[in-house]
Design an enzyme around this catalytic site. Sequence first.
Site, short mmCIF file in Angstrom:
data_model
loop_
_atom_site.label_atom_id
_atom_site.label_comp_id
_atom_site.label_asym_id
_atom_site.label_seq_id
_atom_site.Cartn_x
_atom_site.Cartn_y
_atom_site.Cartn_z
N ARG A 126 41.85 34.61 45.12
CA ARG A 126 40.68 35.12 44.41
C ARG A 126 40.17 34.17 43.34
O ARG A 126 39.06 34.33 42.85
CB ARG A 126 41.00 36.48 43.80
CG ARG A 126 41.47 37.49 44.81
CD ARG A 126 41.76 38.84 44.21
NE ARG A 126 40.56 39.63 44.08
CZ ARG A 126 40.54 40.84 43.52
NH1 ARG A 126 41.64 41.37 43.04
NH2 ARG A 126 39.41 41.51 43.44
N GLN A 132 35.28 32.74 47.64
CA GLN A 132 34.68 33.96 47.09
C GLN A 132 33.94 34.77 48.13
O GLN A 132 33.94 36.00 48.09
CB GLN A 132 33.76 33.59 45.93
CG GLN A 132 34.51 33.13 44.69
CD GLN A 132 33.57 32.76 43.55
OE1 GLN A 132 32.35 32.80 43.69
NE2 GLN A 132 34.15 32.39 42.42
N ASP A 135 36.28 37.24 49.88
CA ASP A 135 37.06 38.13 49.03
C ASP A 135 36.72 39.60 49.30
O ASP A 135 35.92 40.22 48.62
CB ASP A 135 36.82 37.78 47.56
CG ASP A 135 37.76 38.52 46.61
OD1 ASP A 135 38.55 39.35 47.10
OD2 ASP A 135 37.68 38.28 45.40
N SER A 138 37.50 42.28 46.49
CA SER A 138 36.47 42.41 45.46
C SER A 138 35.26 43.17 45.98
O SER A 138 34.70 44.03 45.29
CB SER A 138 36.05 41.03 44.95
OG SER A 138 37.08 40.45 44.17
N TYR A 233 45.10 37.70 36.28
CA TYR A 233 45.66 39.03 36.46
C TYR A 233 46.39 39.49 35.21
O TYR A 233 46.74 38.69 34.35
CB TYR A 233 46.64 39.06 37.64
CG TYR A 233 46.01 38.84 38.99
CD1 TYR A 233 45.12 39.77 39.51
CD2 TYR A 233 46.32 37.71 39.74
CE1 TYR A 233 44.55 39.58 40.76
CE2 TYR A 233 45.75 37.51 40.99
CZ TYR A 233 44.87 38.44 41.49
OH TYR A 233 44.31 38.25 42.72
#
Length: 412
Positions: A126, A132, A135, A138, A233
């Site tokens: 990610r 992207q 992903d 997301s 994270y």
Amino acid sequence: MAVSTLRAGVVRQTAPAERRVAVVPTAVAGLRGAGIEVLVQAGAGAGARYSDQDYTDAGASVLSEEDLYEQADVLLSVTAPDPAALRLLRPGQALMGLLRPLSNPRLARDLAAAGATAISLDGVPRTLSRAQTMDALSSQANVAGYKAVIVAAEAYDRYLPLLMTAAGVARPAQVLVLGAGVAGLQAIATAHRLGAVVSGYDVRPEAQEEIRSLGADALDLPTVTEATASGGYARALTSDEQRAQREALAAVMGRFDIVIATAQAIGGPPPLLVDDDALRALRPGAVAVDLASGPLGGNVYGSRPGETTYTKNGVAVIGAAELAATVPRAASEAYARNIGALLTHMTREGRLRIDLDDEIQAGVVITHEGSVVHPAAAKAVAALAPESDEPVDQDIAAETTLDGGRYGPRSA
């Protein structure tokens, strides 16, 4: 010289309440332009209101399940197909989807035994900019965050915005969103647009600015001052930090009418954020929506996936698992872009090319040529008891992401 063509088969989802489809008709042209022939199982798009004719008109071939599994080189799915369908897999065939191998190591083990190549989109790195568009976590979290507010508004017994009427003034709802990942930020933005007074909370200090940028207040709980891990994270909190966090949240919970909790963990139990004391602090008629609700628990005490329960003091606790599936058109359109981007990235000269030296493939390829090749998934499979499908140590999966990094509770 004949040029080979990769045949991608779109499977029909059979899980209860699953209405998404891996490829929408408008995505067929892009795949065909990349040299990929699109096969679609009959009825695959029905849950998202796409007919077989829609796919035929777009240039895809509609087949029976048996013919699809026989002809496809790679099978495209949203979540893992039905176990009965997996028995139709042949050695060398590939399966691509949100397979969640850390939560379901048995699936990884069985796919390896079948000689199939398993490719899981929840392992897309990610933090890698070129990944992207792939992903899916997301994109689906974005849909879920939006729908969480709609679900909460439906269950709430008052208005969300401030309303001034001839009958008096209705105060706006006070909304608290726990977790400022993709789902949390979308929930904050949606609740703000609907006129609620919104607060957000995340254990990562850098998330506070993102919360404020959407017009919400950043809830400051001094009990946890620094909880950022690699990759952006949240790190795993200690037991003392978790207890202090719950106590601090319970102390302020009475201010809010709606609580939306979005902190999830890949492969392990999600962190409990709203405990029994916090639920008792909410007024009758309040609503708690738990996006992390699942078989391993949730963010909200007593939440049950797919169910709405009520506490003794009249608080609605909504176990909002797989909310993206309840917005199937939008979720499927986004997911189709994700899976199409990954599939074309892995396709060369009409074949699926597995290259574990590629940074993206190292994160998503779980099984190949009869082995579990992903280190975190292999660790989870090794933890299965010899005569059981249950992991010996649940903490093994909770400690690692699919890309091999250390992992604590994160916001979806």
